[in-house]
Design a protein around this motif. Structure first.
Motif, short mmCIF file in Angstrom:
data_model
loop_
_atom_site.label_atom_id
_atom_site.label_comp_id
_atom_site.label_asym_id
_atom_site.label_seq_id
_atom_site.Cartn_x
_atom_site.Cartn_y
_atom_site.Cartn_z
N VAL A 1 -23.70 43.37 141.20
CA VAL A 1 -23.10 43.46 139.87
C VAL A 1 -23.86 42.51 138.94
O VAL A 1 -24.00 41.32 139.24
N PRO A 2 -24.37 43.01 137.81
CA PRO A 2 -25.18 42.16 136.94
C PRO A 2 -24.36 41.12 136.19
O PRO A 2 -23.21 41.37 135.80
N GLY A 3 -24.96 39.94 135.99
CA GLY A 3 -24.40 38.93 135.10
C GLY A 3 -23.36 38.02 135.69
O GLY A 3 -22.90 37.10 135.01
N LEU A 4 -22.96 38.23 136.96
CA LEU A 4 -21.93 37.39 137.56
C LEU A 4 -22.51 36.11 138.14
O LEU A 4 -23.70 36.03 138.45
N SER A 5 -21.65 35.13 138.32
CA SER A 5 -22.07 33.84 138.86
C SER A 5 -22.16 33.85 140.38
O SER A 5 -22.51 32.84 140.98
N PHE A 6 -21.83 34.95 141.02
CA PHE A 6 -21.98 35.07 142.47
C PHE A 6 -22.57 36.42 142.81
O PHE A 6 -22.51 37.38 142.01
N ASP A 7 -23.19 36.50 143.96
CA ASP A 7 -23.86 37.72 144.40
C ASP A 7 -22.87 38.62 145.12
O ASP A 7 -22.37 38.28 146.20
N THR A 8 -22.55 39.75 144.52
CA THR A 8 -21.59 40.68 145.12
C THR A 8 -22.20 41.49 146.25
O THR A 8 -21.47 42.06 147.06
N GLY A 9 -23.54 41.60 146.25
CA GLY A 9 -24.17 42.55 147.14
C GLY A 9 -24.09 43.94 146.53
O GLY A 9 -23.73 44.11 145.36
N PRO A 10 -24.42 44.99 147.29
CA PRO A 10 -24.46 46.35 146.76
C PRO A 10 -23.16 46.76 146.09
O PRO A 10 -22.07 46.37 146.52
N CYS A 11 -23.30 47.56 145.04
CA CYS A 11 -22.12 47.98 144.27
C CYS A 11 -22.36 49.34 143.66
O CYS A 11 -23.48 49.87 143.69
N ILE A 12 -21.30 49.89 143.10
CA ILE A 12 -21.38 51.15 142.34
C ILE A 12 -20.95 50.86 140.91
O ILE A 12 -19.91 50.22 140.69
N ARG A 13 -21.73 51.33 139.96
CA ARG A 13 -21.36 51.21 138.54
C ARG A 13 -20.71 52.51 138.09
O ARG A 13 -21.28 53.59 138.26
N TYR A 14 -19.51 52.42 137.53
CA TYR A 14 -18.81 53.56 136.92
C TYR A 14 -18.94 53.37 135.41
O TYR A 14 -18.37 52.43 134.83
N ALA A 15 -19.67 54.25 134.78
CA ALA A 15 -19.97 54.09 133.35
C ALA A 15 -18.77 54.43 132.47
O ALA A 15 -17.94 55.27 132.81
N ARG A 16 -18.70 53.74 131.33
CA ARG A 16 -17.75 54.05 130.26
C ARG A 16 -16.30 54.12 130.72
O ARG A 16 -15.58 55.08 130.46
N GLN A 17 -15.87 53.09 131.42
CA GLN A 17 -14.45 52.91 131.67
C GLN A 17 -13.86 52.23 130.41
O GLN A 17 -14.51 52.20 129.38
N ALA A 18 -12.67 51.68 130.49
CA ALA A 18 -12.09 51.12 129.26
C ALA A 18 -11.02 50.08 129.58
O ALA A 18 -10.51 49.99 130.70
N GLN A 19 -10.67 49.31 128.56
CA GLN A 19 -9.56 48.37 128.62
C GLN A 19 -8.99 48.23 127.22
O GLN A 19 -9.63 48.59 126.23
N PHE A 20 -7.76 47.68 127.12
CA PHE A 20 -7.16 47.40 125.82
C PHE A 20 -6.04 46.39 125.99
O PHE A 20 -5.78 45.91 127.09
N HIS A 21 -5.38 46.06 124.88
CA HIS A 21 -4.19 45.21 124.91
C HIS A 21 -3.00 46.16 124.93
O HIS A 21 -2.70 46.82 123.93
N PRO A 22 -2.27 46.25 126.06
CA PRO A 22 -1.26 47.31 126.19
C PRO A 22 -0.10 47.20 125.22
O PRO A 22 0.40 48.23 124.74
N LEU A 23 0.35 46.00 124.91
CA LEU A 23 1.51 45.88 124.01
C LEU A 23 1.12 46.10 122.56
O LEU A 23 1.92 46.64 121.77
#
Length: 548
Positions: free
Chosen positions: A176-198
């Motif tokens: 996983v790019p940009g993290l402070s620890f090495d995750t090892g192999p990963c899968i990137r799922y493009a264009r997911q999302a988040q928001f403030h639910p309330l």
């Protein structure tokens, strides 16, 4: 038209910080949002559709139906977002079972339908945010799944292939790019999302009312009864007659048995940790461990020099941990081992998720009921996505349209995939009834410390007794009003939780979470088990177990 109440009575009376909630903990969303408050129902009325539950499931359904021109009344026992929506981490991400398990259990064609529905739900929320100009921090970003060596699901190549066959935009990476620890192999799922639910629900409620919708808070539904042409929702404040009813209360209160044998309630724990702005990439992240963890970022103040790293996990079945505060500590330890820039923990909260035995949510017509009663339940940790899918499906069904995803999420489907989990859950539930022949957790109320609760046997009955911070005792029946299991104390939320089907009650016995629809009975304490006030003060000792 209403017979006893006009639409103006359902206008928001004030904007208020989020006070109504179904637990003692406070999420980052509750602390940073203002939601409209609506008055309770006062009398009887008639409408086209009645939606029960003002979380994301109910509000999304009510909004879509109002957009179709239907007359809709929305009610909630507490208020806007006061249930599990305010306790989520608000990810839009792949199904909790992952595509490899969906394909294995339901086939490649239905896995494609699941992927299509997830994408459509995220797109719908994005379009509503844009069209209604809702300021809720909606953001598209990539999500990453990584596998822990020797722990949990490790075969990322199979998930990568299954997700690709389902039409999902995925890519394998070495870490996983940009993290402070090495995750090892990963899968990137493009264009997911988040928001403030309330913030999203606050804007959605305003949009719904602007389209003629009516909302009533502090209005608890206690039953739904009728025939294929008309249903009547009975509440403690009056009744609502409607052509169709949608029960969107996380778990249905109107279904006594059928749905509750097909899913189980779990509590999930979350902490919000302060981190320097820019020190953690803006991504969604999940691992495959047991327990598993998931993260995202929240930025309460864009001008501040810090953000909140939201990290969740450490799940357990409802009612199976009376002092779960250690779970917050375990999450914090996990964070500090991987994010050395982590600062103070500013938020700790928990929420309840409903886990279907076979994976996908239950969205559509309620089994063994009239054809005009609908449910949205079984979020399986994908609450923002599954509930929006449910709103689309139920709207299509009420409008008389076919929906391509209907068969995947049909609440009447037989449990085939996940049958072993189904059997284990049913055996666990049945074993709980044996608690009626055991002793109490304490022999006297003098053993209950201030701010704590415990089960006390009093002759043939079991009592759930809470001692408040001032020393006062609050005793209710320990018998869950759903199907009669013995409730258990939850010290983190100061609630009585049922381990059988996930009902929860406050210290006065009022319902916090279904399927129970009625409160625990308030009971008197036998004088023989209530020592003198001095004895209570000097001998109270029932509290959390010592830290080893």
């Amino acid at each position: 038209m209403s017979e006893a109440t006009d639409a103006t009575h359902a206008t928001a009376v004030t904007g208020t910080t989020h006070a109504a909630t179904n637990g003692a903990s406070t999420s980052v969303w509750m602390a940073t949002a203002t939601v409209p408050e609506f008055p309770p129902l006062a009398g009887d009325l008639v409408t086209d559709v009645c939606v029960v539950g003002a979380g994301i499931a109910g509000l999304s359904t009510a909004y879509l139906l109002a957009r179709e021109g239907r007359e809709v009344v929305l009610i909630d026992a507490l208020g806007i977002g006061a249930g599990e929506t305010g306790r989520t981490t608000a990810h839009f991400f792949p199904p909790d079972e992952w595509y490899v398990d969906v394909e294995k259990g339901f086939g490649a064609d239905k896995a494609r339908l699941v992927a299509e529905s997830f994408a459509a739900a995220t797109n719908l929320v994005e379009s509503i945010v844009r069209d209604e100009r809702i300021d809720c921090e909606f953001e598209r970003l990539d999500g990453y799944l990584y596998a822990l060596p020797g722990n949990g699901f490790k075969e990322l190549d199979k998930e990568l292939a299954a997700a690709g066959r389902a039409g999902v935009d995925v890519q394998p990476l070495d870490r996983v790019p940009g993290l402070s620890f090495d995750t090892g192999p990963c899968i990137r799922y493009a264009r997911q999302a988040q928001f403030h639910p309330l913030k999203y629900l606050a804007g959605l409620a305003q949009a719904f009312v602007a389209r003629g919708g009516r909302i009533y808070g502090r209005t608890r539904a206690i039953s739904v009864d009728g025939d294929d042409s008309r249903q009547v929702v009975a509440t403690l404040n009056g009744s609502i007659a409607a052509n169709a009813v949608v029960v969107a209360t996380n778990t249905p209160f109107n279904d006594r048995v059928v749905m509750h044998t097909k899913q189980a309630g779990y509590r999930s724990y979350v902490i919000g940790v302060r981190v320097p702005k820019g020190s953690v990439p803006r991504i969604l992240l999940w691992d495959t461990g047991d327990p598993y963890y998931y993260i995202r970022l929240e930025t309460p103040d864009p001008a501040a020099d810090h953000e909140i790293l939201v990290v969740g996990g450490a799940d357990h079945k409802v009612g199976e941990d009376t002092h779960p505060q250690h779970r917050y500590d375990e999450i914090e330890q996990w964070v500090r081992e991987r994010f050395p820039m982590a600062q103070a923990v500013e938020y700790r909260w928990s929420g309840e998720i409903m886990e279907p035995s076979d994976g996908p949510a239950y969205l559509g017509r309620n089994p063994m009921d009239n054809k005009n009663v609908y449910i949205i339940t079984g979020d399986s940790g994908n609450g923002m996505t599954h509930t929006t899918i449910g709103a689309i499906i139920v709207t299509d069904q009420i409008m008389g349209r076919a929906n391509p995803w209907q068969s995947v999420y049909d609440p009447s489907r037989k449990v085939k995939h996940g049958i072993s989990d189904f059997v284990v859950e049913q055996a666990d539930t049945l074993s709980r009834y044996g608690e009626w022949v055991t002793g109490g957790e304490v022999d006297s109320v003098q053993e209950i410390a201030a701010g704590e609760g415990a089960i006390l046997r009093d002759g043939t009955r079991k009592l759930a007794v809470y001692r408040d911070e001032q020393g006062g005792l609050h005793a209710v029946s320990a018998k869950c009003t759903h199907l009669g299991c013995v409730v258990h104390w939850n010290s983190a939320e100061r609630s009585w939780d049922c381990p059988c089907h996930g009902s929860r009650f406050d210290t006065e016995g009022e319902v916090l979470h279904g399927p129970a629809a009625t409160a625990l009975a308030v009971v008197g304490l036998d004088p023989d088990i209530v020592p003198s006030a001095a004895g209570q003060d000097n001998q109270a000792r029932r509290g959390p177990p010592p830290v080893s």
